[in-house]
Design a protein around this motif. Sequence first.
Motif, short mmCIF file in Angstrom:
data_model
loop_
_atom_site.label_atom_id
_atom_site.label_comp_id
_atom_site.label_asym_id
_atom_site.label_seq_id
_atom_site.Cartn_x
_atom_site.Cartn_y
_atom_site.Cartn_z
N ASP A 64 1.49 11.16 1.83
CA ASP A 64 2.70 11.99 2.08
C ASP A 64 3.57 12.03 0.65
O ASP A 64 3.29 11.29 -0.26
CB ASP A 64 3.57 11.29 3.17
CG ASP A 64 3.35 11.54 4.53
OD1 ASP A 64 2.55 12.40 4.61
OD2 ASP A 64 3.42 10.79 5.36
N GLN A 124 -3.78 16.37 10.27
CA GLN A 124 -3.00 14.90 9.69
C GLN A 124 -4.03 14.55 8.96
O GLN A 124 -5.02 14.51 8.65
CB GLN A 124 -3.76 14.18 11.08
CG GLN A 124 -2.76 14.54 12.65
CD GLN A 124 -1.41 13.95 12.45
OE1 GLN A 124 -0.49 14.69 12.31
NE2 GLN A 124 -1.13 12.60 12.46
N ILE A 125 -3.06 13.93 7.66
CA ILE A 125 -3.52 13.26 6.58
C ILE A 125 -3.09 11.97 6.82
O ILE A 125 -2.07 11.45 7.39
CB ILE A 125 -3.32 14.03 5.41
CG1 ILE A 125 -1.72 14.08 5.00
CG2 ILE A 125 -3.95 15.59 5.29
CD1 ILE A 125 -1.43 14.71 3.93
N SER A 126 -3.85 11.04 5.94
CA SER A 126 -3.23 9.50 5.80
C SER A 126 -1.94 9.63 5.02
O SER A 126 -1.57 10.36 4.32
CB SER A 126 -4.35 8.79 4.85
OG SER A 126 -3.63 7.62 4.44
N SER A 127 -1.02 8.76 5.84
CA SER A 127 0.49 8.50 5.27
C SER A 127 0.71 8.04 3.85
O SER A 127 1.41 8.47 3.05
CB SER A 127 1.07 7.55 6.06
OG SER A 127 0.57 6.42 5.89
N GLU A 128 -0.72 7.91 3.42
CA GLU A 128 -0.75 7.46 1.80
C GLU A 128 -0.47 8.65 0.90
O GLU A 128 0.27 8.54 -0.03
CB GLU A 128 -2.02 6.68 1.55
CG GLU A 128 -2.64 6.96 0.22
CD GLU A 128 -3.78 6.22 0.10
OE1 GLU A 128 -4.15 5.74 -0.92
OE2 GLU A 128 -4.72 6.20 1.12
N GLY A 174 -6.50 14.64 -0.64
CA GLY A 174 -7.25 13.18 -0.73
C GLY A 174 -8.36 13.27 -1.04
O GLY A 174 -9.08 12.52 -1.03
N CYS A 234 1.06 -1.33 0.08
CA CYS A 234 -0.19 -0.01 -0.03
C CYS A 234 0.80 1.15 -0.05
O CYS A 234 0.52 2.12 -0.63
CB CYS A 234 -1.00 0.22 1.31
SG CYS A 234 -2.09 -1.18 1.24
N TYR A 235 2.10 1.23 0.76
CA TYR A 235 2.79 2.36 0.78
C TYR A 235 4.24 2.20 0.20
O TYR A 235 5.17 2.27 0.84
CB TYR A 235 2.97 2.80 2.36
CG TYR A 235 1.57 3.01 2.92
CD1 TYR A 235 1.05 2.30 3.73
CD2 TYR A 235 0.91 4.15 2.60
CE1 TYR A 235 -0.37 2.36 4.34
CE2 TYR A 235 -0.45 4.37 3.06
CZ TYR A 235 -1.09 3.62 4.00
OH TYR A 235 -2.19 3.66 4.34
#
Length: 202
Positions: free
Chosen positions: A51, A45-49, A171, A19-20
């Motif tokens: 980044d 804060q956002i999903s690490s996806e 996102g 996924c990452y």
Amino acid sequence: MKWKTMAAMSLTALALAGCYSGVRVPDPKLSARDAEFLALAPKAQISSEFDRYLVDYKTNEPVGSIVVDSRAHFLYYVMPGGKAIRYGVATGQEAMGWTGRAYVGAMQEWPRWIPPKDMLERWPHLQPTADAGGLPGGPDNPLGSRALYLYQNGKDSLYRIHGTNEPEKIGQAVSSGCIRMRDIDAIDLYSRVKVGTQVVVL
């Protein structure tokens, strides 16, 4: 039983790696003004996806071009060797989404924001901002830290790739057609492109 647990953990790790996949790209070097404004800018804060990653990327577009995948909410800066830097972005709402080819016709750091005509028609309360010549660049400005002005056939398309004062919406499909980035990502991309850089919005 223990080996089953370990196997399950290994499979989970592999799934997450899929996924990452990619290597995180370090933050760009900041000027004194960038550091000052970013310290005051809205945080989220956002999903690490979403980044900033260096990823494998196959495309027919040339090295140094920008490809925006509106549906997946990713922007790719094409690098040599089948790689790209991938950034999470917010894109246009379905009815306002824009696709096509353009190029960077102008670039600005901490740009002034003037509400466009179509936005004033939807939100008349912004008229005083337009009458005052727009909102100066800064941490609360909707264009954020950087703006890349997209042109077609020598004319400003009125679409932009820019930072944002609403990083929590990265996102999502929320804009009036522009491509929004986290301010730190907009600064990073800005340092890599130039006037004339080709842009494809899918």
